[in-house]
Design an enzyme around this catalytic site. Sequence first.
Site, PDB file in Angstrom:
ATOM      1  N   GLU A 138      -4.722  -0.997  -9.571  1.00  7.69           N
ATOM      2  CA  GLU A 138      -5.361   0.303  -9.797  1.00  7.69           C
ATOM      3  C   GLU A 138      -6.729   0.255 -10.482  1.00  7.69           C
ATOM      4  O   GLU A 138      -7.737   0.704  -9.945  1.00  7.69           O
ATOM      5  CB  GLU A 138      -4.391   1.166 -10.631  1.00  7.69           C
ATOM      6  CG  GLU A 138      -4.950   2.472 -11.119  1.00  7.69           C
ATOM      7  CD  GLU A 138      -5.189   3.473 -10.002  1.00  7.69           C
ATOM      8  OE1 GLU A 138      -4.298   3.657  -9.184  1.00  7.69           O
ATOM      9  OE2 GLU A 138      -6.283   4.073  -9.970  1.00  7.69           O
ATOM     10  N   ASP A 167      -4.407   3.624  -6.446  1.00 10.97           N
ATOM     11  CA  ASP A 167      -3.098   3.390  -5.822  1.00 10.97           C
ATOM     12  C   ASP A 167      -2.628   4.605  -5.023  1.00 10.97           C
ATOM     13  O   ASP A 167      -2.553   4.581  -3.805  1.00 10.97           O
ATOM     14  CB  ASP A 167      -2.058   3.069  -6.897  1.00 10.97           C
ATOM     15  CG  ASP A 167      -2.155   1.635  -7.373  1.00 10.97           C
ATOM     16  OD1 ASP A 167      -2.703   0.809  -6.628  1.00 10.97           O
ATOM     17  OD2 ASP A 167      -1.681   1.338  -8.475  1.00 10.97           O
ATOM     18  N   GLY A 246     -20.264  19.805  -9.656  1.00  8.65           N
ATOM     19  CA  GLY A 246     -20.840  20.712  -8.669  1.00  8.65           C
ATOM     20  C   GLY A 246     -22.153  21.350  -9.074  1.00  8.65           C
ATOM     21  O   GLY A 246     -22.700  22.158  -8.341  1.00  8.65           O
TER      22      GLY A 246
HETATM   23  N1  COA Z   1      11.322 -11.745   1.634  1.00  6.25           N
HETATM   24  C1  COA Z   1      10.688 -12.874   1.369  1.00  6.25           C
HETATM   25  N2  COA Z   1       9.476 -12.953   0.768  1.00  6.25           N
HETATM   26  C2  COA Z   1       8.906 -11.776   0.431  1.00  6.25           C
HETATM   27  C3  COA Z   1       9.520 -10.539   0.689  1.00  6.25           C
HETATM   28  C4  COA Z   1      10.799 -10.543   1.322  1.00  6.25           C
HETATM   29  N3  COA Z   1      11.451  -9.418   1.595  1.00  6.25           N
HETATM   30  N4  COA Z   1       8.714  -9.555   0.236  1.00  6.25           N
HETATM   31  C5  COA Z   1       7.640 -10.169  -0.294  1.00  6.25           C
HETATM   32  N5  COA Z   1       7.735 -11.501  -0.165  1.00  6.25           N
HETATM   33  C6  COA Z   1       6.784 -12.511  -0.585  1.00  6.25           C
HETATM   34  C7  COA Z   1       5.456 -12.384   0.114  1.00  6.25           C
HETATM   35  O1  COA Z   1       5.528 -12.882   1.419  1.00  6.25           O
HETATM   36  C8  COA Z   1       4.569 -13.221  -0.800  1.00  6.25           C
HETATM   37  O2  COA Z   1       4.756 -14.579  -0.503  1.00  6.25           O
HETATM   38  P1  COA Z   1       3.520 -15.624  -0.312  1.00  6.25           P
HETATM   39  O3  COA Z   1       2.689 -15.505  -1.550  1.00  6.25           O
HETATM   40  O4  COA Z   1       4.207 -16.921  -0.174  1.00  6.25           O
HETATM   41  O5  COA Z   1       2.765 -15.216   0.894  1.00  6.25           O
HETATM   42  C9  COA Z   1       5.194 -12.986  -2.175  1.00  6.25           C
HETATM   43  O6  COA Z   1       6.447 -12.345  -1.935  1.00  6.25           O
HETATM   44  C10 COA Z   1       4.407 -12.136  -3.128  1.00  6.25           C
HETATM   45  O7  COA Z   1       3.738 -11.047  -2.479  1.00  6.25           O
HETATM   46  P2  COA Z   1       2.389 -10.475  -3.085  1.00  6.25           P
HETATM   47  O8  COA Z   1       1.960  -9.313  -2.290  1.00  6.25           O
HETATM   48  O9  COA Z   1       1.395 -11.601  -3.223  1.00  6.25           O
HETATM   49  O10 COA Z   1       2.855  -9.980  -4.532  1.00  6.25           O
HETATM   50  P3  COA Z   1       2.163 -10.177  -5.938  1.00  6.25           P
HETATM   51  O11 COA Z   1       3.118  -9.595  -6.918  1.00  6.25           O
HETATM   52  O12 COA Z   1       1.728 -11.568  -6.196  1.00  6.25           O
HETATM   53  O13 COA Z   1       0.844  -9.263  -5.859  1.00  6.25           O
HETATM   54  C11 COA Z   1      -0.358  -7.201  -5.535  1.00  6.25           C
HETATM   55  C12 COA Z   1       0.929  -7.898  -6.017  1.00  6.25           C
HETATM   56  C13 COA Z   1      -0.123  -5.722  -5.599  1.00  6.25           C
HETATM   57  C14 COA Z   1      -1.536  -7.589  -6.447  1.00  6.25           C
HETATM   58  C15 COA Z   1      -0.672  -7.654  -4.104  1.00  6.25           C
HETATM   59  O14 COA Z   1       0.453  -7.413  -3.292  1.00  6.25           O
HETATM   60  C16 COA Z   1      -1.880  -6.955  -3.514  1.00  6.25           C
HETATM   61  O15 COA Z   1      -3.039  -7.266  -3.820  1.00  6.25           O
HETATM   62  N6  COA Z   1      -1.632  -5.989  -2.611  1.00  6.25           N
HETATM   63  C17 COA Z   1      -2.684  -5.274  -1.914  1.00  6.25           C
HETATM   64  C18 COA Z   1      -3.382  -4.279  -2.800  1.00  6.25           C
HETATM   65  C19 COA Z   1      -2.439  -3.298  -3.423  1.00  6.25           C
HETATM   66  O16 COA Z   1      -1.702  -2.609  -2.772  1.00  6.25           O
HETATM   67  N7  COA Z   1      -2.545  -3.215  -4.741  1.00  6.25           N
HETATM   68  C20 COA Z   1      -1.959  -2.148  -5.496  1.00  6.25           C
HETATM   69  C21 COA Z   1      -0.565  -2.286  -5.732  1.00  6.25           C
HETATM   70  S1  COA Z   1      -0.033  -0.825  -6.546  1.00  6.25           S
END
Ligand code: COA
Length: 423
Positions: A138, A167, A246
């Site tokens: 966010e 978000d 505005g």
């Molecule tokens: N089964 C198996 N693996 C799963 C899964 C499932 N059902 N769901 C998620 N995973 C895995 C993903 O494939 C990923 O694996 P990888 O790193 O080996 O590719 C892993 O879980 C983590 O996913 P990720 O999205 O990287 O989570 P994170 O906690 O590290 O990051 C965010 C969180 C929000 C920072 C990131 O998802 C992001 O930048 N998202 C896009 C922007 C966004 O929406 N941000 C705001 C969130 S409110």
Amino acid sequence: MKALEGVKILDFTHVQSGPTCTQLLAWFGADVLKVERPGVGDATRKQLVDVPGADSLYFTMLNHNKRSIELNSKNEVGKEVLTRLIEECDVMVENFAPGALDRMGFSWERIQEINPKMILASIKGFGPGKYQDCKVYENVAQCAGGSASTTGFLDGPPLVTGAQIGDSGTGLHLALGIVTALFHREKSGRGQKVTAAMQDGVLNLTRVKLRDQQRLEKGPLEEYSQFGEGIPFGEATPRAGNDSGGGQPGRILKCKGWEDDPNAYTYFITQAAVWEKVCDVIGEPEWKTKDGYAKPKDRLDKLNEIFARIEEWTMTKTKFEVMDICNPLDIPVGPILSMKEIAEDEGLYATGTLVKVPHPERGEYISVGCPIKLSDSSVEVERSPLLGEHTTEILQQVLGYDGENLARVVESGAVGDVKVAAE
Ligand code: COA
């Protein structure tokens, strides 16, 4: 019949941005199947926990009206189940870190092969470019989208806002993209990829500040308080405190009780069209015709004096009395409502904007209902699903797994700790 009845959403979202989008679609009648990692689920389930052992409010307030299936999408049988879900669903929504879906083996190309009608909707922090691989939350989006640099007071640091424009704001943008793509599919017969970057979403909501950036290149921003105060402008749109975006001078002013109540304030706008009424209300009728006060432009260097005088008046009234007096006169004012006051506002419950939701683990809690009202598609807010609550139901009803096939999926560990009743 609900507006989106019959639309199946494969919900691969987590945290806040994606879940707000799919929650809206669920409220409009879509069948939202939330895919969660077995035994873990959406990380927000266990964030900011207030009732030990129960899903947090962070989770419950973002995931109403959904069904939850536990599925390990990295397990071979899990991939088979996911493939079946892609075949059955209309829209897949995800907000993983960049590249995560590809790493799982479900690139856009692969998804199209499985289901050419599928709409793949994604939220990322940034669009294509040098930051495309960043994970984003966010406040990062608020900073990168121009909101933080234009929020706060001139003599203070940049500020993030309480409204989750990065978000929830981007979730809203994505929801619009999805229904537009569904509408397009009616004519084209094809799915498409919909993306919304959080930086773009914030910038879209901060559009008026880019307007001011370009106006600034032509001269000072005369409606900003700092112009009247004789403070020179720099190169970039400055922070404007509580000035209205505005162009009509506005400020947040103290009301009766401000000494003890941090929210005993009102927003007060001295709109040019009602200037004479403002003068009468605050007891300065001579300002209606007085040189330097009668015309909006002449008042710009006197706004501090004028608002100080208005505040003398607002301090004799509660914020609600200010509203009751000014509203009938068309003088735009707004009480600063605390979250406590909002949570106790019966009118918001009557419209369904606030709802009380029963929950088996945590008891009743308050949530924000659907803020968009459709006259032919009412919303009944249902509690968020427990982790994996609908795993068997989805495998059986949506995907048609039964008997040995169901047992095979369960035994593979792809869907977590599922108990299947003996046939
Ligand atoms: N089964 C198996 N693996 C799963 C899964 C499932 N059902 N769901 C998620 N995973 C895995 C993903 O494939 C990923 O694996 P990888 O790193 O080996 O590719 C892993 O879980 C983590 O996913 P990720 O999205 O990287 O989570 P994170 O906690 O590290 O990051 C965010 C969180 C929000 C920072 C990131 O998802 C992001 O930048 N998202 C896009 C922007 C966004 O929406 N941000 C705001 C969130 S409110």
